[in-house]
Design an enzyme around this catalytic site. Sequence first.
Site, PDB file in Angstrom:
ATOM      1  CB  SER A 114      -6.291   8.352  -1.759  1.00  0.00           C
ATOM      2  OG  SER A 114      -6.403   6.921  -1.059  1.00  0.00           O
ATOM      3  CG  HIS A 116     -10.989   7.294   0.392  1.00  0.00           C
ATOM      4  ND1 HIS A 116     -11.144   6.417  -0.734  1.00  0.00           N
ATOM      5  CD2 HIS A 116      -9.852   7.114   0.598  1.00  0.00           C
ATOM      6  CE1 HIS A 116     -10.194   6.131  -1.080  1.00  0.00           C
ATOM      7  NE2 HIS A 116      -9.165   6.431  -0.345  1.00  0.00           N
ATOM      8  CG  HIS A 134      -2.929   8.701   4.363  1.00  0.00           C
ATOM      9  ND1 HIS A 134      -3.178   8.089   3.074  1.00  0.00           N
ATOM     10  CD2 HIS A 134      -4.118   9.277   4.684  1.00  0.00           C
ATOM     11  CE1 HIS A 134      -4.456   8.172   2.768  1.00  0.00           C
ATOM     12  NE2 HIS A 134      -4.947   9.054   3.746  1.00  0.00           N
TER      13      HIS A 134
END
Length: 292
Positions: free
Chosen positions: A45, A76, A267
């Site tokens: 990531s 990605h 994230h």
Amino acid sequence: GIIDQNQTSPKRLSMTDIHATIEQAVALIRSRTTLQPQIGLVLGSGLGGLADTLDNRVVIPYADIPGWPRSTVHGHHGNLVIGHLEGQVVACQQGRAHFYEGYSQQEVTYPIRVMHALGIQTVILTNAAGGLNTSYRVGDLMLLKDHINFVGMVGNNPLMGPNDDRVGPRFLGMVQTYDRDLRLKARAVAAEAGITLHEGVYVCLSGPNFETPAEIRMLRTIGGDAVGMSTAHEVLVARHAGMRVMAISGITNEGIDDPDTTLETNHEEVLEAGKVLVPRLTTVLRGMLRAL
Ligand code: HPA
């Protein structure tokens, strides 16, 4: 292809199916480049940028490779990039597919099998991980010394099913999983560059949710230093096939152990930390390639 994007539950594939598809994947890759990669890199990531710096590179989108799972996760890229880096011919996975995306254990580890079939003997994996060890800070690197694979322990193990004795043993020994010699080299490279490289135990969970504070405290208690959602199953398949393995976690966030905090793991934070991590990780990986 073996990937059904609409599947609702992961399926286990027969080794015959996998081998036939691997042969097609190798044929496709060989039709795009005559370079013979010796080292495989798996870039996790937010860490895929290194692949864009390879010399004489050939970029093969995962979508072109028979059987190759595609990552649906932001951050990605989804290419196999083959080229020269620090005097070595390397094959970089620019992004990976995860178990939590609905792929089976066989599917998420298929790219490692293809790397092995291509003749690659050494794999270096990277991932983004949460820090469990309270001395770890965002932006730190951790060399994997060992792992705790919760996903495998509860019956999601890529080595389950009939064993192909031509590839490796039915019952895989797990001592020296993370190659000692490679770890020594990595530590020397990091020390030389003045980069802190922790060495610790990686805990693999399925995700996709981040851990609860109680889970963070538990993982710490059982000896985990960093937690993530990848790598362990790829390492199993690589070791089963006799490949040498090294892995590095980039600590993108600190595990939150207090249920009353206003902090939150997300994230965006993981990708943001990648920006700090990439230059350090790049230095260590380039140094490793020079040392090999
Ligand atoms: N937990 C699990 N996986 C992760 C984390 C985390 O905190 N950070 C990056 N990947």
